[in-house]
Write a protein that holds these residues in place. Structure first.
Motif, PDB file in Angstrom:
ATOM      1  N   SER A   1       6.212  -0.656  -0.481  1.00  0.00           N
ATOM      2  CA  SER A   1       7.293   1.018  -0.197  1.00  0.00           C
ATOM      3  C   SER A   1       6.033   2.145  -0.757  1.00  0.00           C
ATOM      4  CB  SER A   1       8.442   1.410  -0.853  1.00  0.00           C
ATOM      5  OG  SER A   1       9.130   0.323   0.122  1.00  0.00           O
ATOM      6  N   ILE A   2       5.846   2.219  -2.333  1.00  0.00           N
ATOM      7  CA  ILE A   2       4.168   3.108  -2.425  1.00  0.00           C
ATOM      8  C   ILE A   2       3.128   2.514  -2.161  1.00  0.00           C
ATOM      9  CG2 ILE A   2       3.133   3.411  -4.956  1.00  0.00           C
ATOM     10  CD1 ILE A   2       5.512   2.024  -6.264  1.00  0.00           C
ATOM     11  N   ILE A   3       2.616   1.666  -1.130  1.00  0.00           N
ATOM     12  CA  ILE A   3       1.383   1.355  -0.773  1.00  0.00           C
ATOM     13  C   ILE A   3       1.861   2.078   0.731  1.00  0.00           C
ATOM     14  CG2 ILE A   3       0.297  -0.173   0.679  1.00  0.00           C
ATOM     15  CD1 ILE A   3      -0.390   0.112  -2.615  1.00  0.00           C
ATOM     16  N   SER A   4       2.582   1.833   1.298  1.00  0.00           N
ATOM     17  CA  SER A   4       2.614   2.192   2.686  1.00  0.00           C
ATOM     18  C   SER A   4       3.317   3.763   2.376  1.00  0.00           C
ATOM     19  CB  SER A   4       4.348   1.528   3.743  1.00  0.00           C
ATOM     20  OG  SER A   4       4.493   0.580   3.545  1.00  0.00           O
ATOM     21  N   LYS A  64       1.649   5.923   0.810  1.00  0.00           N
ATOM     22  CA  LYS A  64       0.351   6.039   0.315  1.00  0.00           C
ATOM     23  C   LYS A  64      -0.343   6.762   1.733  1.00  0.00           C
ATOM     24  CE  LYS A  64      -1.644   7.366  -2.700  1.00  0.00           C
ATOM     25  NZ  LYS A  64      -2.220   8.295  -3.242  1.00  0.00           N
ATOM     26  N   ILE A  65       0.013   4.797   2.846  1.00  0.00           N
ATOM     27  CA  ILE A  65      -0.500   4.949   3.816  1.00  0.00           C
ATOM     28  C   ILE A  65      -0.234   6.075   4.931  1.00  0.00           C
ATOM     29  CG2 ILE A  65      -1.142   3.094   6.155  1.00  0.00           C
ATOM     30  CD1 ILE A  65      -2.594   2.619   3.057  1.00  0.00           C
ATOM     31  N   GLY A  66       1.283   6.053   4.412  1.00  0.00           N
ATOM     32  CA  GLY A  66       1.431   7.424   6.093  1.00  0.00           C
ATOM     33  C   GLY A  66       1.377   8.463   5.983  1.00  0.00           C
ATOM     34  N   GLU A  67       0.371   8.370   4.202  1.00  0.00           N
ATOM     35  CA  GLU A  67       0.045  10.001   3.591  1.00  0.00           C
ATOM     36  C   GLU A  67      -0.940  10.496   4.160  1.00  0.00           C
ATOM     37  OE1 GLU A  67      -0.108  10.742  -0.873  1.00  0.00           O
ATOM     38  OE2 GLU A  67       1.777  10.305  -0.243  1.00  0.00           O
ATOM     39  N   PHE A  68      -1.771   8.708   4.274  1.00  0.00           N
ATOM     40  CA  PHE A  68      -3.287   8.930   5.248  1.00  0.00           C
ATOM     41  C   PHE A  68      -3.018   9.318   7.014  1.00  0.00           C
ATOM     42  CE2 PHE A  68      -6.655   5.865   7.325  1.00  0.00           C
ATOM     43  CZ  PHE A  68      -7.626   6.847   7.044  1.00  0.00           C
ATOM     44  N   LEU A  69      -2.269   9.066   6.966  1.00  0.00           N
ATOM     45  CA  LEU A  69      -1.883   9.205   8.620  1.00  0.00           C
ATOM     46  C   LEU A  69      -1.622  10.477   8.715  1.00  0.00           C
ATOM     47  CD1 LEU A  69       0.430   5.639   9.552  1.00  0.00           C
ATOM     48  CD2 LEU A  69      -2.052   6.201  10.450  1.00  0.00           C
ATOM     49  N   LEU A  70      -0.498  11.483   8.188  1.00  0.00           N
ATOM     50  CA  LEU A  70      -0.883  12.861   8.499  1.00  0.00           C
ATOM     51  C   LEU A  70      -1.429  13.173   8.831  1.00  0.00           C
ATOM     52  CD1 LEU A  70       2.766  12.666   6.055  1.00  0.00           C
ATOM     53  CD2 LEU A  70       2.309  13.037   8.403  1.00  0.00           C
ATOM     54  N   CYS A  71      -3.150  13.305   8.156  1.00  0.00           N
ATOM     55  CA  CYS A  71      -3.505  14.187   8.225  1.00  0.00           C
ATOM     56  C   CYS A  71      -3.940  13.726   9.618  1.00  0.00           C
ATOM     57  CB  CYS A  71      -4.813  13.398   7.103  1.00  0.00           C
ATOM     58  SG  CYS A  71      -4.240  13.988   5.526  1.00  0.00           S
ATOM     59  N   LEU A  72      -4.396  12.537  10.567  1.00  0.00           N
ATOM     60  CA  LEU A  72      -5.134  11.775  10.927  1.00  0.00           C
ATOM     61  C   LEU A  72      -4.370  12.343  12.626  1.00  0.00           C
ATOM     62  CD1 LEU A  72      -6.573   9.184   9.613  1.00  0.00           C
ATOM     63  CD2 LEU A  72      -7.239  11.162  10.139  1.00  0.00           C
ATOM     64  N   ASP A  73      -3.545  13.499  12.995  1.00  0.00           N
ATOM     65  CA  ASP A  73      -3.219  13.404  14.304  1.00  0.00           C
ATOM     66  C   ASP A  73      -3.997  13.470  15.875  1.00  0.00           C
ATOM     67  OD1 ASP A  73      -2.386  15.315  16.578  1.00  0.00           O
ATOM     68  OD2 ASP A  73      -0.370  14.692  15.557  1.00  0.00           O
ATOM     69  N   ASN A 125      -1.514  -9.503  -0.971  1.00  0.00           N
ATOM     70  CA  ASN A 125      -1.198  -9.623   0.411  1.00  0.00           C
ATOM     71  C   ASN A 125      -0.388  -7.839   1.340  1.00  0.00           C
ATOM     72  OD1 ASN A 125      -1.441 -12.383   0.467  1.00  0.00           O
ATOM     73  ND2 ASN A 125       0.465 -13.318   0.246  1.00  0.00           N
ATOM     74  N   THR A 126       0.409  -7.494   0.681  1.00  0.00           N
ATOM     75  CA  THR A 126       1.017  -5.994   0.743  1.00  0.00           C
ATOM     76  C   THR A 126      -0.257  -5.681   0.798  1.00  0.00           C
ATOM     77  OG1 THR A 126       3.176  -6.897  -0.238  1.00  0.00           O
ATOM     78  CG2 THR A 126       2.550  -4.684  -0.361  1.00  0.00           C
ATOM     79  N   PHE A 127      -1.481  -5.464  -0.411  1.00  0.00           N
ATOM     80  CA  PHE A 127      -2.356  -4.564  -0.494  1.00  0.00           C
ATOM     81  C   PHE A 127      -3.104  -4.656   0.546  1.00  0.00           C
ATOM     82  CE2 PHE A 127      -6.736  -2.670  -2.345  1.00  0.00           C
ATOM     83  CZ  PHE A 127      -5.802  -1.068  -2.532  1.00  0.00           C
ATOM     84  N   TYR A 128      -4.089  -5.897   1.115  1.00  0.00           N
ATOM     85  CA  TYR A 128      -4.917  -6.162   2.295  1.00  0.00           C
ATOM     86  C   TYR A 128      -4.291  -6.097   3.581  1.00  0.00           C
ATOM     87  CZ  TYR A 128      -8.247  -8.623   4.333  1.00  0.00           C
ATOM     88  OH  TYR A 128      -9.015  -9.155   5.849  1.00  0.00           O
ATOM     89  N   GLU A 129      -2.692  -6.639   3.782  1.00  0.00           N
ATOM     90  CA  GLU A 129      -2.225  -5.833   4.843  1.00  0.00           C
ATOM     91  C   GLU A 129      -2.044  -4.766   5.713  1.00  0.00           C
ATOM     92  OE1 GLU A 129      -2.392  -8.263   7.056  1.00  0.00           O
ATOM     93  OE2 GLU A 129      -3.482  -9.889   6.218  1.00  0.00           O
ATOM     94  N   THR A 130      -1.477  -3.901   4.135  1.00  0.00           N
ATOM     95  CA  THR A 130      -1.247  -2.748   4.289  1.00  0.00           C
ATOM     96  C   THR A 130      -2.274  -1.646   3.970  1.00  0.00           C
ATOM     97  OG1 THR A 130       0.858  -3.096   3.971  1.00  0.00           O
ATOM     98  CG2 THR A 130       0.491  -0.719   3.971  1.00  0.00           C
ATOM     99  N   VAL A 182      -6.565  -4.036   5.421  1.00  0.00           N
ATOM    100  CA  VAL A 182      -6.163  -3.848   7.181  1.00  0.00           C
ATOM    101  C   VAL A 182      -6.016  -3.048   7.968  1.00  0.00           C
ATOM    102  CG1 VAL A 182      -4.980  -6.135   8.579  1.00  0.00           C
ATOM    103  CG2 VAL A 182      -6.293  -5.884   7.003  1.00  0.00           C
ATOM    104  N   GLY A 183      -4.515  -2.347   7.474  1.00  0.00           N
ATOM    105  CA  GLY A 183      -3.866  -1.106   8.521  1.00  0.00           C
ATOM    106  C   GLY A 183      -4.958   0.134   8.506  1.00  0.00           C
TER     107      GLY A 183
END
Length: 215
Positions: free
Chosen positions: A72-75, A77-86, A134-139, A142-143
């Motif tokens: 959930s912590i990794i997800s 962080k990626i969510g913050e990245f996505l918010l910057c890329l509308d 696995n979580t770090f790599y996939e999320t 790869v994400g």
């Protein structure tokens, strides 16, 4: 009448209950601090619950296992990245401006002291806990790669750039942006880059990359 007033006064003094979403956010901040300070194996669930101000029962209801906290912590962080890329914002930008924005956001995500700490944790403990690798790599890896690859393919479709292999090109672009400063920071040779330094690097990387693939 006096009794009613006393009851009303007491009820107004009770703390309001947090909703589950707010409680999750508080727990994740506490878990992140535990992971960064003590590592994954030594992170203590009871200490996380205490720091978050919740019972262990509540914590386990929202996050049944330690791996759920980490993923959930990794997800997040990626969510913050996505918010910057509308998508609509990127679509309105010129080619180089859009790539600079993506690279800057990616640099801010990956080169922060917090992310560097999480990366160290994964590298140091993945031999014992394959699930965090696995979580770090996939999320995370790869994400973010998929997000950047999608944008590059869209530019190919517009005829703005030419790439024989967008996936490989994306990996090279990511490496050009973060590899050198990430390694130097992880090995204690420099502090995490400032936002201005990240922007400057993104500008250089965007120009170099587009210089080799602009149609």
């Amino acid at each position: 009448m006096v009794e009613i007033q006393i009851i009303e006064k007491r009820s107004r003094g009770r703390p309001q209950l947090r909703c589950d979403d707010d409680t999750r956010a508080v727990i994740l901040e506490a878990a992140k601090a535990q992971f960064l300070e003590n590592g994954y194996a030594a992170a203590n669930i009871s200490a996380i619950a205490q720091a978050a101000g919740v019972s262990t029962k509540t914590l386990y209801r929202l996050f049944p296992a330690k791996t759920d906290l980490f993923s959930s912590i990794i997800s997040s962080k990626i969510g913050e990245f996505l918010l910057c890329l509308d998508d609509s914002v990127l679509a309105a930008m010129e080619l180089e401006e859009g790539l600079r924005r993506i690279l800057t956001s990616y640099g801010v995500l990956t080169l922060s002291q917090e992310t560097i700490g999480i990366t160290r944790l994964v590298l140091g403990e993945s031999d014992r806990f394959q699930e965090i690798a696995n979580t770090f790599y996939e999320t995370a890896i790869v994400g973010t790669n998929a997000i950047m690859e999608k944008w590059l393919m869209a530019q190919c479709d517009k005829g703005l750039i030419k790439l024989e292999d967008p996936r490989t090109a994306t990996g090279m672009l990511r490496g050009m942006m973060i590899m050198e400063p990430q390694r130097a920071t992880m090995l204690g040779q420099q502090e995490s880059p400032t936002r201005d330094e990240i922007r400057a690097r993104a500008k250089i990387c965007a120009r170099l990359f587009l210089g080799g693939c602009r149609a």
